[in-house]
Design an enzyme around this catalytic site. Structure first.
Site, PDB file in Angstrom:
ATOM      1  N   GLU A 101      29.807  41.265  50.469  1.00 37.96           N
ATOM      2  CA  GLU A 101      30.511  42.552  50.536  1.00 37.96           C
ATOM      3  C   GLU A 101      29.583  43.750  50.788  1.00 37.96           C
ATOM      4  O   GLU A 101      29.934  44.882  50.442  1.00 37.96           O
ATOM      5  CB  GLU A 101      31.320  42.772  49.261  1.00 37.96           C
ATOM      6  CG  GLU A 101      32.464  41.780  49.097  1.00 37.96           C
ATOM      7  CD  GLU A 101      33.417  42.210  48.001  1.00 37.96           C
ATOM      8  OE1 GLU A 101      34.504  42.689  48.338  1.00 37.96           O
ATOM      9  OE2 GLU A 101      33.070  42.058  46.810  1.00 37.96           O
TER      10      GLU A 101
ATOM     11  N   HIS B  52      29.810  48.784  43.624  1.00 36.47           N
ATOM     12  CA  HIS B  52      31.061  48.039  43.690  1.00 36.47           C
ATOM     13  C   HIS B  52      31.123  47.114  42.488  1.00 36.47           C
ATOM     14  O   HIS B  52      30.215  46.318  42.262  1.00 36.47           O
ATOM     15  CB  HIS B  52      31.159  47.215  44.973  1.00 36.47           C
ATOM     16  CG  HIS B  52      32.262  46.197  44.909  1.00 36.47           C
ATOM     17  ND1 HIS B  52      33.576  46.550  44.661  1.00 36.47           N
ATOM     18  CD2 HIS B  52      32.249  44.846  44.992  1.00 36.47           C
ATOM     19  CE1 HIS B  52      34.309  45.458  44.620  1.00 36.47           C
ATOM     20  NE2 HIS B  52      33.538  44.413  44.813  1.00 36.47           N
TER      21      HIS B  52
ATOM     22  N   HIS C  99      33.920  44.961  39.457  1.00 38.26           N
ATOM     23  CA  HIS C  99      35.243  44.457  39.084  1.00 38.26           C
ATOM     24  C   HIS C  99      35.523  44.890  37.646  1.00 38.26           C
ATOM     25  O   HIS C  99      36.151  44.154  36.892  1.00 38.26           O
ATOM     26  CB  HIS C  99      35.287  42.932  39.218  1.00 38.26           C
ATOM     27  CG  HIS C  99      34.752  42.422  40.531  1.00 38.26           C
ATOM     28  ND1 HIS C  99      33.986  41.293  40.642  1.00 38.26           N
ATOM     29  CD2 HIS C  99      34.869  42.926  41.784  1.00 38.26           C
ATOM     30  CE1 HIS C  99      33.652  41.097  41.924  1.00 38.26           C
ATOM     31  NE2 HIS C  99      34.175  42.084  42.629  1.00 38.26           N
TER      32      HIS C  99
ATOM     33  N   HIS D 205      41.326  43.633  42.805  1.00 42.00           N
ATOM     34  CA  HIS D 205      39.941  43.251  43.046  1.00 42.00           C
ATOM     35  C   HIS D 205      38.955  44.057  42.185  1.00 42.00           C
ATOM     36  O   HIS D 205      38.249  43.490  41.358  1.00 42.00           O
ATOM     37  CB  HIS D 205      39.667  43.426  44.551  1.00 42.00           C
ATOM     38  CG  HIS D 205      38.276  43.135  44.987  1.00 42.00           C
ATOM     39  ND1 HIS D 205      37.899  43.159  46.304  1.00 42.00           N
ATOM     40  CD2 HIS D 205      37.150  42.834  44.296  1.00 42.00           C
ATOM     41  CE1 HIS D 205      36.621  42.864  46.414  1.00 42.00           C
ATOM     42  NE2 HIS D 205      36.144  42.670  45.206  1.00 42.00           N
TER      43      HIS D 205
END
Ligand code: MN
Length: 244
Positions: free
Chosen positions: A79, A98, A100, A169
């Site tokens: 990603e 990024h 979760h 996500h």
């Protein structure tokens, strides 16, 4: 005051990986990057590995197209396009995270929008955008931002915001420094927890819509104030990882 150089950014990036694991933002997955101070079309990120185990030797250079520039041919995260496309679209952004982080997930899958509930999270602004990957990748994707096109669509959705959610996500947080992106990622998670509690409390009291959020002006003022004191929590988090 330490100088802001490519070397200090790489060292802070290692620390930030460990801090974000300690604070429950990253686990075995998720990633943080920082733009190279000397070469703005490149950024530093760990090779593909668990953030808690990252050392200085694991940091690789990636360019704005998402290609790793590495003599040892090491790979970074699938990603990585989240990072490359946000750096391309947002010259002001110096660091991207990024994750979760769990408390934020419910706000991406319901009509409840993540909003600033206290002064530590004024950076959220009045609403937080949610990225719906089905609009770009159809209904059978694995939800990952695994190419440039998806990265670009996410960067467009983010616009000038500090945070965007990825439906089902996780989320992406940006900052003008590592210290700011780390502060924001930690307080995005905390805000989500507090907001969920406030919404449940309001529902239990029979007034579902009765949660008081910061106004736009309050959010901006609180965010400006916190930006002057980013070094304070950073020093504390740094000490905590060094003692862990
Ligand atoms: Mn992910």
């Amino acid at each position: 005051m330490t100088q802001d150089t490519s070397d200090t950014r790489r060292a802070d990036l290692v620390l930030a990986n460990h801090i974000l694991v300690n604070e429950g933002v990253l686990d075995g997955f998720g990633h943080i990057s920082v733009r190279d101070a000397a070469r703005p079309n490149q950024f530093f990120i760990a090779r593909s590995m668990a953030p808690g185990l990252v050392t200085l030797e694991d940091i690789v250079v990636c360019n704005i197209d998402g290609a790793v520039i590495d003599a040892q041919n090491r790979r970074t995260y699938v990603e990585r396009f989240i990072h490359s496309e946000i750096y391309r679209a947002r010259p002001d952004v110096q660091s991207v995270i990024h994750s979760h982080s769990p408390a934020v997930i419910p706000f991406g899958v319901t009509s409840a929008r993540l909003r600033p509930i206290c002064h530590m999270s004024g950076f959220l602004g009045v609403t937080t955008p949610v990225f719906e990957i089905r609009h770009s990748a159809g209904e059978s994707s694995d939800l990952l931002i695994r190419n440039q096109l998806l990265g670009k669509a996410l960067a467009e959705l983010l616009g000038n915001a500090a945070v965007a959610l990825l439906r089902g996500h996780g989320n992406v947080v940006v900052g003008t420094s590592i210290q700011q992106s780390v502060f924001r990622a930690i307080h995005t998670e905390k805000n989500a927890l507090l907001q969920s509690q406030a919404m449940q409390l309001a529902a239990a009291a029979g007034s579902v819509g009765d949660v008081m959020y910061l106004t736009d002006a309050e959010a901006k003022a609180a965010s400006d104030m916190n930006d002057e004191h980013l070094d304070r929590p950073w020093q504390m988090w740094k000490r905590q990882v060094n003692h862990a």
